[in-house]
Motif scaffolding. Structure first.
Motif: not given
Length: 154
Positions: A1, A12, A14
């Motif tokens: 992340m 954020e 991933t």
């Protein structure tokens, strides 16, 4: 992340640290302004501001910008939607033809005018190395001078 600020908002993502910022912006965040042009940081179509500095997002990884502030062309207008002085100058000088390269130019010029408020033609030539296949360079130069003059007037 990976955490960063994009256009003033914390995000954020991933993804792996080595994912190019360009693809994270386009694929993960849906911000399509920065374009894929050359993939080797030469054409300027993918430019974004990273902590205020014009940066080729195709050659910048997510790991490189963890915790940084990234501004895309979508983030140049004011919060109320008012166009930036550079964007307005682009419209006033009717710069775009196809428009593909224009987001990168707008970002690069925004950085230039933040560092050099009244650039000379030589300073423009040195700082703005983006490529416009339509050849609108004379209009681009006029728009840069127009935006600089508007910025000077406050």
């Amino acid at each position: 992340m990976i955490s960063l600020i994009v256009n003033g908002l914390p995000v954020e993502i991933t993804a792996q640290d080595d994912k190019p910022l360009l693809w994270a912006l386009r694929e993960d965040l849906g911000l399509l302004g920065a374009k894929y042009g050359c993939g080797v940081a030469q054409c300027g179509a993918c430019r974004v501001l990273v902590d205020g500095v014009s940066t080729p997002s195709c050659a910048t990884t997510l790991g490189d910008v963890a915790g940084a502030s990234v501004i895309t062309v979508e983030g140049l207008p004011g919060r109320d939607g008012t166009l930036s002085l550079v964007q307005q100058a682009w419209i006033d000088e009717q710069v775009p033809q196809c428009g593909y390269c224009q987001p990168g130019f707008l970002v690069a010029v925004t950085d230039l005018l933040a560092r050099t408020p009244r650039p000379t033609d030589a300073e423009i030539d040195e700082a703005i190395t983006n490529i416009c296949r339509c050849g609108t360079y004379p209009r681009i130069r006029r728009a840069i001078h127009r935006a600089a003059a508007a910025q000077a007037q406050g």
